[in-house]
Enzyme design. Structure first.
Site, PDB file in Angstrom:
ATOM      1  N   ARG A   1      -7.220  -3.896  -5.122  1.00 24.99           N
ATOM      2  CA  ARG A   1      -7.815  -4.898  -6.011  1.00 24.99           C
ATOM      3  C   ARG A   1      -7.534  -4.529  -7.462  1.00 24.99           C
ATOM      4  O   ARG A   1      -7.604  -3.369  -7.855  1.00 24.99           O
ATOM      5  CB  ARG A   1      -9.316  -4.964  -5.771  1.00 24.99           C
ATOM      6  CG  ARG A   1     -10.014  -6.127  -6.441  1.00 24.99           C
ATOM      7  CD  ARG A   1     -11.450  -6.224  -5.993  1.00 24.99           C
ATOM      8  NE  ARG A   1     -12.192  -4.981  -6.212  1.00 24.99           N
ATOM      9  CZ  ARG A   1     -13.460  -4.825  -5.915  1.00 24.99           C
ATOM     10  NH1 ARG A   1     -14.137  -5.811  -5.366  1.00 24.99           N
ATOM     11  NH2 ARG A   1     -14.064  -3.687  -6.161  1.00 24.99           N
TER      12      ARG A   1
ATOM     13  N   CYS B   1      -4.451  17.025 -11.161  1.00 25.70           N
ATOM     14  CA  CYS B   1      -3.070  16.591 -10.943  1.00 25.70           C
ATOM     15  C   CYS B   1      -2.245  17.674 -10.265  1.00 25.70           C
ATOM     16  O   CYS B   1      -1.582  17.436  -9.261  1.00 25.70           O
ATOM     17  CB  CYS B   1      -2.432  16.194 -12.267  1.00 25.70           C
ATOM     18  SG  CYS B   1      -0.723  15.635 -12.067  1.00 25.70           S
TER      19      CYS B   1
ATOM     20  N   GLY C   1     -12.994   5.961  -4.727  1.00 25.91           N
ATOM     21  CA  GLY C   1     -12.999   6.042  -6.178  1.00 25.91           C
ATOM     22  C   GLY C   1     -13.397   7.407  -6.698  1.00 25.91           C
ATOM     23  O   GLY C   1     -13.837   8.285  -5.953  1.00 25.91           O
TER      24      GLY C   1
ATOM     25  N   GLU D   1      -2.278   5.259  -0.551  1.00 25.50           N
ATOM     26  CA  GLU D   1      -1.244   6.294  -0.546  1.00 25.50           C
ATOM     27  C   GLU D   1      -1.416   7.243   0.634  1.00 25.50           C
ATOM     28  O   GLU D   1      -0.455   7.539   1.364  1.00 25.50           O
ATOM     29  CB  GLU D   1      -1.285   7.082  -1.858  1.00 25.50           C
ATOM     30  CG  GLU D   1      -0.724   6.315  -3.041  1.00 25.50           C
ATOM     31  CD  GLU D   1      -0.877   7.059  -4.349  1.00 25.50           C
ATOM     32  OE1 GLU D   1      -0.116   6.760  -5.290  1.00 25.50           O
ATOM     33  OE2 GLU D   1      -1.765   7.941  -4.456  1.00 25.50           O
TER      34      GLU D   1
ATOM     35  N   ARG E   1     -14.603  -2.351   1.915  1.00 27.56           N
ATOM     36  CA  ARG E   1     -15.530  -3.472   1.778  1.00 27.56           C
ATOM     37  C   ARG E   1     -14.854  -4.700   1.169  1.00 27.56           C
ATOM     38  O   ARG E   1     -15.364  -5.816   1.295  1.00 27.56           O
ATOM     39  CB  ARG E   1     -16.746  -3.058   0.934  1.00 27.56           C
ATOM     40  CG  ARG E   1     -16.424  -2.743  -0.499  1.00 27.56           C
ATOM     41  CD  ARG E   1     -17.696  -2.576  -1.335  1.00 27.56           C
ATOM     42  NE  ARG E   1     -18.480  -1.410  -0.940  1.00 27.56           N
ATOM     43  CZ  ARG E   1     -19.792  -1.456  -0.703  1.00 27.56           C
ATOM     44  NH1 ARG E   1     -20.437  -2.593  -0.789  1.00 27.56           N
ATOM     45  NH2 ARG E   1     -20.437  -0.356  -0.387  1.00 27.56           N
TER      46      ARG E   1
ATOM     47  N   HIS F   1      25.735  -2.822 -10.966  1.00 28.57           N
ATOM     48  CA  HIS F   1      25.916  -3.330  -9.600  1.00 28.57           C
ATOM     49  C   HIS F   1      26.670  -2.325  -8.742  1.00 28.57           C
ATOM     50  O   HIS F   1      27.590  -1.672  -9.227  1.00 28.57           O
ATOM     51  CB  HIS F   1      26.689  -4.647  -9.665  1.00 28.57           C
ATOM     52  CG  HIS F   1      26.894  -5.289  -8.331  1.00 28.57           C
ATOM     53  ND1 HIS F   1      25.889  -5.948  -7.658  1.00 28.57           N
ATOM     54  CD2 HIS F   1      27.989  -5.340  -7.526  1.00 28.57           C
ATOM     55  CE1 HIS F   1      26.357  -6.400  -6.507  1.00 28.57           C
ATOM     56  NE2 HIS F   1      27.629  -6.039  -6.408  1.00 28.57           N
TER      57      HIS F   1
ATOM     58  N   ALA G   1      -6.513   5.706  -1.474  1.00 27.65           N
ATOM     59  CA  ALA G   1      -6.689   5.402  -0.060  1.00 27.65           C
ATOM     60  C   ALA G   1      -5.393   4.892   0.557  1.00 27.65           C
ATOM     61  O   ALA G   1      -4.997   5.320   1.652  1.00 27.65           O
ATOM     62  CB  ALA G   1      -7.801   4.364   0.115  1.00 27.65           C
TER      63      ALA G   1
ATOM     64  N   CYS H   1      -1.731  14.635  -8.027  1.00 30.27           N
ATOM     65  CA  CYS H   1      -0.383  14.082  -8.108  1.00 30.27           C
ATOM     66  C   CYS H   1       0.686  14.950  -7.458  1.00 30.27           C
ATOM     67  O   CYS H   1       1.501  14.462  -6.673  1.00 30.27           O
ATOM     68  CB  CYS H   1       0.015  13.876  -9.570  1.00 30.27           C
ATOM     69  SG  CYS H   1      -1.289  13.341 -10.664  1.00 30.27           S
TER      70      CYS H   1
ATOM     71  N   LYS I   1       0.248  15.604  -3.604  1.00 28.05           N
ATOM     72  CA  LYS I   1       0.368  14.290  -2.967  1.00 28.05           C
ATOM     73  C   LYS I   1       1.823  13.846  -2.923  1.00 28.05           C
ATOM     74  O   LYS I   1       2.305  13.364  -1.884  1.00 28.05           O
ATOM     75  CB  LYS I   1      -0.465  13.267  -3.733  1.00 28.05           C
ATOM     76  CG  LYS I   1      -0.312  11.842  -3.235  1.00 28.05           C
ATOM     77  CD  LYS I   1      -0.920  10.856  -4.212  1.00 28.05           C
ATOM     78  CE  LYS I   1      -0.090  10.749  -5.483  1.00 28.05           C
ATOM     79  NZ  LYS I   1      -0.687   9.805  -6.468  1.00 28.05           N
TER      80      LYS I   1
ATOM     81  N   ALA J   1     -18.332  26.494 -17.628  1.00 19.82           N
ATOM     82  CA  ALA J   1     -18.923  26.480 -18.963  1.00 19.82           C
ATOM     83  C   ALA J   1     -19.672  25.169 -19.153  1.00 19.82           C
ATOM     84  O   ALA J   1     -19.256  24.125 -18.641  1.00 19.82           O
ATOM     85  CB  ALA J   1     -17.848  26.632 -20.037  1.00 19.82           C
TER      86      ALA J   1
ATOM     87  N   GLU K   1      19.171  -4.147 -10.780  1.00 21.38           N
ATOM     88  CA  GLU K   1      19.909  -5.190 -11.488  1.00 21.38           C
ATOM     89  C   GLU K   1      19.186  -6.529 -11.426  1.00 21.38           C
ATOM     90  O   GLU K   1      19.382  -7.393 -12.281  1.00 21.38           O
ATOM     91  CB  GLU K   1      21.317  -5.331 -10.933  1.00 21.38           C
ATOM     92  CG  GLU K   1      21.397  -5.857  -9.519  1.00 21.38           C
ATOM     93  CD  GLU K   1      22.841  -5.999  -9.044  1.00 21.38           C
ATOM     94  OE1 GLU K   1      23.602  -6.748  -9.683  1.00 21.38           O
ATOM     95  OE2 GLU K   1      23.199  -5.340  -8.045  1.00 21.38           O
TER      96      GLU K   1
ATOM     97  N   TYR L   1      -5.677   2.868  -4.811  1.00 21.31           N
ATOM     98  CA  TYR L   1      -4.346   3.430  -4.616  1.00 21.31           C
ATOM     99  C   TYR L   1      -4.380   4.765  -3.880  1.00 21.31           C
ATOM    100  O   TYR L   1      -3.478   5.072  -3.095  1.00 21.31           O
ATOM    101  CB  TYR L   1      -3.602   3.547  -5.949  1.00 21.31           C
ATOM    102  CG  TYR L   1      -4.097   4.629  -6.880  1.00 21.31           C
ATOM    103  CD1 TYR L   1      -3.536   5.897  -6.836  1.00 21.31           C
ATOM    104  CD2 TYR L   1      -5.097   4.389  -7.809  1.00 21.31           C
ATOM    105  CE1 TYR L   1      -3.967   6.894  -7.694  1.00 21.31           C
ATOM    106  CE2 TYR L   1      -5.532   5.373  -8.664  1.00 21.31           C
ATOM    107  CZ  TYR L   1      -4.965   6.624  -8.602  1.00 21.31           C
ATOM    108  OH  TYR L   1      -5.404   7.627  -9.443  1.00 21.31           O
TER     109      TYR L   1
END
Length: 451
Positions: A204, A43, A261, A182, A199, A434, A180, A48, A51, A115, A439, A178
């Protein structure tokens, strides 16, 4: 039996460092942690955080375009990848230092080396040293998966993309999840010509109505999307990387990013040899307490292949430390975990998709789609979609899905209400703020369909 440590953590990512710090600082355990690369894990170092900073960078051209529409005399020059990367590297160094200080401040002994598990109570370090521990926690996360094909040595993954020497002019992204999507949006925003092969349909598993809108907008911005394609081979030429698909087509790119993946990072850890049960994909099999079939060995985070999200790993690590060392048994809660996909437009989601919900029980679907005020005034074609999936029987909001700028910020707050069991009528009873996009979540009165 005497042990060198009460706890030995393998992996210095979000889940591992949280478990180590809580066990040591709050519960007084003697703790060691080994990390073979950099403290902070996927991350912080190669996921994360970098990115999201690239997401911010890629959004600037659109911001300048909007600024002109709002009356500003704004111009944007060329993007300086080298300058950005230098600053990005410095920021990651700063964050890693914070993680290290957190461990040292808690009294955790850190080994900067690989380790592996030598036995149910022993860990072998790369330098040959073997140490014993009453408990071992596996927190090694996941690693990108690249299938075996001729020329796979020419591709990069999300691990390497932040270290590119220069931005490619033409890139092929292989994958449809996600990550790919992003990176397709990020690189297109930075000025790279992006082609995406997968593919199967993109995104999905996410709500189909939201997914379709995101893919439509990606294509409208010039991302060339082709589904039903599998890479057969890649060869290097003077013009670049020549990629040939199963249907015979060939295209040339400056770079190829594989985002097909991630798999649990357990290869060579010695877990099977120690008797730990692994899933077919290498994931560490654990119970609701994050304990394996070997009582002294636990696992948290992506390596367990439960929910591969940083906040989930952190909660699992914390719950483990409280349970084993704090005499306060508790399990990490994996229900109604919100998440965000940082495409353009952004996607925030919590709970069940329409497709998943209607397989379980009768539901009502509430949808509001509109052009947001900010971009509409600027002449943009952005479209916001707000969606609630509601149980007919209990009236609980089972799913909330937002496709909009800053959708991740909005879904975090909606998730609180959902976690409390909010009904559609309680959403309706909440007065709107508003003018905002959010809202719409409390003003959708009639279902658009029943399922």
């Amino acid at each position: 039996m005497s042990f060198d440590y009460d706890l030995f953590v393998i992996g210095g990512g979000s889940g591992g460092v949280r478990a180590a710090r809580i066990a040591a600082a709050e519960h007084g355990a003697k703790v060691a942690l080994a990390e073979e690369y950099r403290m902070g894990g996927t991350c912080v170092i190669r996921g994360c955080v970098p990115k999201k900073l690239m997401v911010f960078a890629s959004s600037m051209p659109k911001a300048v375009e909007e600024a002109r529409a709002y009356g500003w005399q704004a111009e944007l020059g060329a993007f300086d990848w080298t300058g950005f990367r230098t600053k990005l590297d410095a920021e990651l160094d700063r964050l890693e230092a914070i993680y290290r200080r957190g461990q040292s401040g808690a009294g955790v002994t850190v080994f900067d080396q690989r380790a592996t598990v030598a036995s149910p109570h022993e860990v072998r370090l790369a330098d040959g040293q073997v140490v014993s521990a009453k408990h071992i926690l596996i927190a090694t996360g996941g690693t990108p998966f690249v299938p075996d094909f001729d020329g796979r040595e020419h591709v990069m993954t999300s691990n390497e993309i932040f270290k590119m020497e220069a931005l490619p002019k033409r890139i092929l992204i292989v994958g449809g999840g996600y990550i790919a999507c992003e990176f397709a949006c990020i690189l297109e925003g930075l000025g790279t010509g992006v082609t995406l092969w997968n593919r199967s349909p993109l995104l999905r598993g996410f709500d189909a109505e939201c997914r379709d809108l995101i893919v439509e907008k990606m294509a409208a911005r010039g991302i060339a999307i082709h589904t039903g394609l599998v890479v057969q081979h890649i060869r290097k030429s003077e013009a670049g990387l020549v990629v040939t698909a199963g249907d015979g087509r060939s295209e040339t790119f400056d770079a190829v990013l594989y985002a097909t993946g991630r798999v649990p990072n357990t290869a060579g850890l010695g877990l099977a040899e120690a008797g730990v049960t692994l899933a077919p994909n290498g994931a560490v099999t654990v119970d609701d307490w994050s304990q394996t079939n070997v009582p002294s060995i636990y696992a948290v985070g992506d390596v367990t292949d439960r929910i591969a999200l940083t906040p989930v790993a952190i909660r699992e690590g914390h719950a483990f430390a409280d349970t084993v060392f704090g005499a306060t048994p508790r399990q990490a809660d994996h229900e109604l975990v919100a998440s965000a996909v940082f495409t353009r437009p952004e996607f925030g989601t919590c709970g069940l998709s329409e497709e998943a919900a209607r397989e379980i029980e009768p539901v009502e679907i509430y949808v509001s789609a509109f052009r947001p005020m900010r971009s509409a005034f600027a002449g943009g074609d952005e479209k916001v979609l707000m969606k609630l999936v509601v149980s007919k029987a209990t009236r609980r909001v089972l799913g909330c899905h937002i496709v909009a700028p800053e959708a991740g910020e909005m879904i975090q707050l909606a998730a609180i209400a959902m976690k409390m069991g909010a009904t559609k009528e309680q959403f309706d009873a909440t007065c709107a703020v508003h003018p905002t996009m959010a809202e719409e979540l409390v003003t959708m009165r009639k279902p658009v369909r029943h399922a």
